[in-house]
Design a protein around this motif. Structure first.
Motif, PDB file in Angstrom:
ATOM      1  N   VAL A 155       0.833  -1.204   0.000  1.00  0.00           N
ATOM      2  CA  VAL A 155       0.000   0.000   0.000  1.00  0.00           C
ATOM      3  C   VAL A 155       0.872   1.260   0.000  1.00  0.00           C
ATOM      4  O   VAL A 155       0.556   2.256  -0.652  1.00  0.00           O
ATOM      5  CB  VAL A 155      -0.937   0.019   1.240  1.00  0.00           C
ATOM      6  N   CYS A 156       1.990   1.210   0.734  1.00  0.00           N
ATOM      7  CA  CYS A 156       2.827   2.405   0.914  1.00  0.00           C
ATOM      8  C   CYS A 156       4.021   2.446  -0.042  1.00  0.00           C
ATOM      9  O   CYS A 156       4.931   3.252   0.146  1.00  0.00           O
ATOM     10  CB  CYS A 156       3.339   2.468   2.354  1.00  0.00           C
ATOM     11  N   ASN A 163      -0.811   7.440  -1.687  1.00  0.00           N
ATOM     12  CA  ASN A 163      -2.074   7.885  -1.110  1.00  0.00           C
ATOM     13  C   ASN A 163      -1.869   7.883   0.402  1.00  0.00           C
ATOM     14  O   ASN A 163      -1.865   6.834   1.047  1.00  0.00           O
ATOM     15  CB  ASN A 163      -3.216   6.947  -1.506  1.00  0.00           C
ATOM     16  N   MET A 164      -1.642   9.079   0.970  1.00  0.00           N
ATOM     17  CA  MET A 164      -1.271   9.172   2.379  1.00  0.00           C
ATOM     18  C   MET A 164      -2.283   8.505   3.303  1.00  0.00           C
ATOM     19  O   MET A 164      -1.918   7.778   4.228  1.00  0.00           O
ATOM     20  CB  MET A 164      -1.061  10.637   2.789  1.00  0.00           C
ATOM     21  N   ALA A 169      -3.477   4.142   7.037  1.00  0.00           N
ATOM     22  CA  ALA A 169      -4.371   3.066   7.502  1.00  0.00           C
ATOM     23  C   ALA A 169      -3.627   1.735   7.535  1.00  0.00           C
ATOM     24  O   ALA A 169      -3.787   0.939   8.467  1.00  0.00           O
ATOM     25  CB  ALA A 169      -5.593   2.972   6.582  1.00  0.00           C
ATOM     26  N   ALA A 170      -2.799   1.496   6.526  1.00  0.00           N
ATOM     27  CA  ALA A 170      -2.031   0.243   6.471  1.00  0.00           C
ATOM     28  C   ALA A 170      -1.012   0.179   7.611  1.00  0.00           C
ATOM     29  O   ALA A 170      -0.785  -0.882   8.196  1.00  0.00           O
ATOM     30  CB  ALA A 170      -1.327   0.134   5.121  1.00  0.00           C
ATOM     31  N   ALA A 211       3.575   8.142   4.355  1.00  0.00           N
ATOM     32  CA  ALA A 211       2.632   8.362   5.464  1.00  0.00           C
ATOM     33  C   ALA A 211       2.952   9.598   6.286  1.00  0.00           C
ATOM     34  O   ALA A 211       2.121  10.055   7.073  1.00  0.00           O
ATOM     35  CB  ALA A 211       2.613   7.144   6.378  1.00  0.00           C
ATOM     36  N   VAL A 212       4.157  10.145   6.122  1.00  0.00           N
ATOM     37  CA  VAL A 212       4.576  11.209   7.051  1.00  0.00           C
ATOM     38  C   VAL A 212       5.025  12.504   6.379  1.00  0.00           C
ATOM     39  O   VAL A 212       5.197  13.519   7.050  1.00  0.00           O
ATOM     40  CB  VAL A 212       5.719  10.720   7.984  1.00  0.00           C
ATOM     41  N   THR A 213       5.205  12.497   5.056  1.00  0.00           N
ATOM     42  CA  THR A 213       5.748  13.681   4.394  1.00  0.00           C
ATOM     43  C   THR A 213       4.692  14.340   3.521  1.00  0.00           C
ATOM     44  O   THR A 213       4.264  13.764   2.509  1.00  0.00           O
ATOM     45  CB  THR A 213       6.979  13.315   3.533  1.00  0.00           C
TER      46      THR A 213
END
Length: 318
Positions: A155-156, A163-164, A169-170, A211-213
């Motif tokens: 997913v990431c 898709n942040m 969520a993952a 997820a963080v940027t």
């Protein structure tokens, strides 16, 4: 149109006796196998609700449209009451997914926890100072961990458009279903400069960059204010503050004028097991998004810096 969707759903579901099973999965299967057009309607419902995202079965692209369909069903047909998590804003967009509907909104999966209990990694006690490369290697060599890591990285992945929301969520699903000892190994791992392969492993394990940027990076004030508007994030933030920054909570609670008067020396961090658990629970939420205090008014700087310290300072765990 939404009206015609309702019409077909009503025609189909009124044919289901209330004496029949309330198993949502069974109702869904009946719909999918129906020759009278229910399957095509189900496809519309699935499109509107977008209920196939890993680790976030409560996600809907069009939450309003999805809610409308589900709530009408639940109101009109009592057998669907058990298919909707009506008590919770996040899960009220959930429908027709059987046992999955009762999944914790935090993505807790009993099945995944059971798999983890069979992992050799789950028997290891956490020891500090593990490098991220070592931790990554141990995970890949463990069948259960590797499977869960692969699902999350799929997913990431940096190879596709990020898709942040889906990536976060993952990450939540990945970290919140694994044993606490394993989660500590992964979240608190670090690298000795200048080991490039270790830094790459750390980025993978810690959800970077997807997820963080955010570009441009949000202010830390904005992160906190947006978090407080979201039920899931607000609960996690409240727990994190009470477990890690008890002194801050006790002295100021939500009073920003009071918070502005605090300096870092005023802020002892508890750093106990409860705190670490609360910190790990923040992973996969906007609280882990990298934030900045640049471009803010001088009057906003003290509070912003305090929030940045609380969210991103390593002092609590080093």
């Amino acid at each position: 149109s939404l009206h015609s969707v309702f019409a077909v759903l009503f025609m189909y579901f009124t044919s289901i006796s209330t004496a029949q099973t309330t198993d949502c999965l069974h109702l869904r299967e009946q719909c999918i196998n129906d020759a009278n057009g229910c399957k095509s309607v189900w496809n519309v419902v699935e499109d509107v609700c977008n209920i196939s995202v890993l680790g976030n079965r409560c996600k809907a692209e069009d939450a309003i449209g999805c809610n409308r369909i589900i709530q009408v069903l639940a109101d009109e047909y009592p057998e669907f009451k058990n298919c909707v998590c009506t008590t919770d804003d996040l899960c009220s967009i959930m429908t027709l997914l059987g046992k999955q509907c009762s999944l914790d909104k935090d993505n807790i999966s009993t099945e995944t926890k059971l798999q983890w209990s069979l992992s050799a990694l789950s028997k290891q006690a956490y020891t500090a100072n593990g490098t991220c490369l070592d931790v990554n290697k141990e995970c890949v060599e463990d069948e259960v961990c590797n499977k869960q890591l692969s699902l999350y990285l799929k997913v990431c992945s940096v190879n596709k458009k990020c898709n942040m929301g889906e990536c976060q969520a993952a990450i939540r699903f990945f970290y919140q279903n694994m044993p606490f000892e394993v989660a500590q190994m992964m979240t608190f791992c670090d690298c000795i400069q200048p080991d490039e392969s270790c830094h790459r492993a750390r980025e993978l394990l810690h959800g970077k960059p997807c997820a963080v940027t955010a570009v441009p990076p949000p202010s830390c004030l904005n992160i906190i204010h947006v978090c407080e508007e979201n039920e899931l994030c607000r609960k996690k933030y409240t727990t994190f503050r009470s477990k890690c920054w008890r002194h801050v909570t006790k002295k100021c609670y939500d009073d920003e004028a009071c918070l502005e008067t605090l300096i870092k020396g005023d802020m002892p961090c508890s750093a106990n097991a409860d705190c670490k658990e609360a910190y790990i629970s923040n992973w996969g939420t906007m609280l882990r998004v990298e934030c900045t205090c640049q471009n803010l008014l001088p009057t906003e700087q003290p509070l912003c810096k305090l929030f940045h310290h609380m969210l991103h300072s390593k002092s609590c765990f080093s």
